[in-house]
Design a protein around this motif. Sequence first.
Motif, PDB file in Angstrom:
ATOM      1  N   GLU A  96      32.160  40.922  55.006  1.00 10.70           N
ATOM      2  CA  GLU A  96      31.376  40.532  53.835  1.00 10.70           C
ATOM      3  C   GLU A  96      30.042  41.261  53.789  1.00 10.70           C
ATOM      4  O   GLU A  96      29.554  41.621  52.722  1.00 10.70           O
ATOM      5  CB  GLU A  96      31.150  39.023  53.831  1.00 10.70           C
ATOM      6  CG  GLU A  96      30.474  38.529  52.578  1.00 10.70           C
ATOM      7  CD  GLU A  96      30.337  37.016  52.530  1.00 10.70           C
ATOM      8  OE1 GLU A  96      29.727  36.546  51.562  1.00 10.70           O
ATOM      9  OE2 GLU A  96      30.827  36.326  53.435  1.00 10.70           O
ATOM     10  N   ASP A 101      30.901  41.033  48.096  1.00 12.72           N
ATOM     11  CA  ASP A 101      31.685  40.840  46.877  1.00 12.72           C
ATOM     12  C   ASP A 101      30.868  41.057  45.607  1.00 12.72           C
ATOM     13  O   ASP A 101      31.402  41.497  44.599  1.00 12.72           O
ATOM     14  CB  ASP A 101      32.396  39.484  46.859  1.00 12.72           C
ATOM     15  CG  ASP A 101      31.458  38.297  46.939  1.00 12.72           C
ATOM     16  OD1 ASP A 101      30.248  38.486  47.130  1.00 12.72           O
ATOM     17  OD2 ASP A 101      31.962  37.174  46.809  1.00 12.72           O
ATOM     18  N   GLU A 106      36.237  43.192  40.934  1.00 16.00           N
ATOM     19  CA  GLU A 106      37.527  42.722  41.449  1.00 16.00           C
ATOM     20  C   GLU A 106      38.730  43.296  40.712  1.00 16.00           C
ATOM     21  O   GLU A 106      39.822  43.341  41.248  1.00 16.00           O
ATOM     22  CB  GLU A 106      37.588  41.199  41.471  1.00 16.00           C
ATOM     23  CG  GLU A 106      37.631  40.537  40.112  1.00 16.00           C
ATOM     24  CD  GLU A 106      37.611  39.039  40.237  1.00 16.00           C
ATOM     25  OE1 GLU A 106      38.640  38.421  39.920  1.00 16.00           O
ATOM     26  OE2 GLU A 106      36.584  38.477  40.641  1.00 16.00           O
ATOM     27  N   LEU A 109      40.031  46.816  42.695  1.00 13.02           N
ATOM     28  CA  LEU A 109      40.060  46.746  44.145  1.00 13.02           C
ATOM     29  C   LEU A 109      41.009  47.804  44.705  1.00 13.02           C
ATOM     30  O   LEU A 109      42.180  47.550  44.948  1.00 13.02           O
ATOM     31  CB  LEU A 109      40.494  45.352  44.609  1.00 13.02           C
ATOM     32  CG  LEU A 109      39.480  44.242  44.440  1.00 13.02           C
ATOM     33  CD1 LEU A 109      40.038  42.914  44.923  1.00 13.02           C
ATOM     34  CD2 LEU A 109      38.192  44.560  45.174  1.00 13.02           C
ATOM     35  N   ARG A 128      39.250  43.751  53.957  1.00 14.67           N
ATOM     36  CA  ARG A 128      38.285  43.102  53.067  1.00 14.67           C
ATOM     37  C   ARG A 128      38.948  42.694  51.756  1.00 14.67           C
ATOM     38  O   ARG A 128      38.683  41.609  51.225  1.00 14.67           O
ATOM     39  CB  ARG A 128      37.095  44.033  52.800  1.00 14.67           C
ATOM     40  CG  ARG A 128      36.038  43.411  51.919  1.00 14.67           C
ATOM     41  CD  ARG A 128      35.405  42.184  52.559  1.00 14.67           C
ATOM     42  NE  ARG A 128      34.331  41.666  51.722  1.00 14.67           N
ATOM     43  CZ  ARG A 128      34.185  40.386  51.401  1.00 14.67           C
ATOM     44  NH1 ARG A 128      35.012  39.476  51.875  1.00 14.67           N
ATOM     45  NH2 ARG A 128      33.200  40.003  50.629  1.00 14.67           N
ATOM     46  N   LEU A 132      39.109  38.965  50.108  1.00 17.37           N
ATOM     47  CA  LEU A 132      38.686  38.669  48.736  1.00 17.37           C
ATOM     48  C   LEU A 132      39.788  37.964  47.957  1.00 17.37           C
ATOM     49  O   LEU A 132      39.524  37.024  47.214  1.00 17.37           O
ATOM     50  CB  LEU A 132      38.265  39.952  48.021  1.00 17.37           C
ATOM     51  CG  LEU A 132      36.959  40.565  48.519  1.00 17.37           C
ATOM     52  CD1 LEU A 132      36.818  41.980  47.995  1.00 17.37           C
ATOM     53  CD2 LEU A 132      35.769  39.716  48.110  1.00 17.37           C
ATOM     54  N   LYS A 133      41.013  38.423  48.128  1.00 16.58           N
ATOM     55  CA  LYS A 133      42.140  37.790  47.413  1.00 16.58           C
ATOM     56  C   LYS A 133      42.325  36.350  47.872  1.00 16.58           C
ATOM     57  O   LYS A 133      42.549  35.472  47.050  1.00 16.58           O
ATOM     58  CB  LYS A 133      43.422  38.594  47.653  1.00 16.58           C
ATOM     59  CG  LYS A 133      43.446  39.905  46.891  1.00 16.58           C
ATOM     60  CD  LYS A 133      44.709  40.664  47.173  1.00 16.58           C
ATOM     61  CE  LYS A 133      44.746  41.981  46.413  1.00 16.58           C
ATOM     62  NZ  LYS A 133      45.940  42.772  46.755  1.00 16.58           N
ATOM     63  N   ASN A 135      40.007  34.386  49.246  1.00 17.00           N
ATOM     64  CA  ASN A 135      38.839  33.601  48.808  1.00 17.00           C
ATOM     65  C   ASN A 135      38.871  33.287  47.325  1.00 17.00           C
ATOM     66  O   ASN A 135      38.457  32.216  46.908  1.00 17.00           O
ATOM     67  CB  ASN A 135      37.540  34.345  49.139  1.00 17.00           C
ATOM     68  CG  ASN A 135      37.274  34.391  50.630  1.00 17.00           C
ATOM     69  OD1 ASN A 135      37.857  33.654  51.402  1.00 17.00           O
ATOM     70  ND2 ASN A 135      36.392  35.280  51.026  1.00 17.00           N
ATOM     71  N   ARG A 136      39.352  34.198  46.519  1.00 18.62           N
ATOM     72  CA  ARG A 136      39.318  34.005  45.059  1.00 18.62           C
ATOM     73  C   ARG A 136      40.572  33.358  44.509  1.00 18.62           C
ATOM     74  O   ARG A 136      40.520  32.662  43.509  1.00 18.62           O
ATOM     75  CB  ARG A 136      39.095  35.351  44.374  1.00 18.62           C
ATOM     76  CG  ARG A 136      37.697  35.868  44.624  1.00 18.62           C
ATOM     77  CD  ARG A 136      37.438  37.157  43.916  1.00 18.62           C
ATOM     78  NE  ARG A 136      36.064  37.564  44.168  1.00 18.62           N
ATOM     79  CZ  ARG A 136      35.632  38.800  44.075  1.00 18.62           C
ATOM     80  NH1 ARG A 136      36.457  39.764  43.721  1.00 18.62           N
ATOM     81  NH2 ARG A 136      34.378  39.094  44.321  1.00 18.62           N
TER      82      ARG A 136
END
Length: 141
Positions: A96, A101, A106, A109, A128, A132-133, A135-136
């Motif tokens: 991070e 982010d 996004e 990516l 990373r 991100l995928k 987390n989102r």
Amino acid sequence: MIVKEIYHSHGIKCIEDLNIDNVASAFNISLFKNYPLDVRIQSNDVDIIMLQAKDIYTMTEAFFHEFAHVLRHGHTHISDSYRKYCEGQANKLMYELAIPDFMINEELLDYKDLSTRFNVTEEFALKRIDQLKINRFGNSA
């Protein structure tokens, strides 16, 4: 830990600000290169990060791992199990810190693009993107 707030409070707002020399300077960290190993120490309340002379990608990744220790951990590791815990935290946070982010779009990516723009290896960029995928969008496996 809200990386955007931490970075913005130190004047780091875009990819161009995110090089390791600038981050070290912004956070008042003494940075030394060409050291025999990658390590973070604290001496007289001064954080020092020493890095091996490697290619820019692995040096950047090592810097953000050690920088994670600066942000999250004290100087002394009390026990081996606590040291392992701290290493795990630093390994997670370094992604991070190296590819925040708030600095990426996004919809675009692309790991090769992230690797080039953030000076990390393609493998690091792929990891990373996976973070991100998750987390989102939740677990996308």
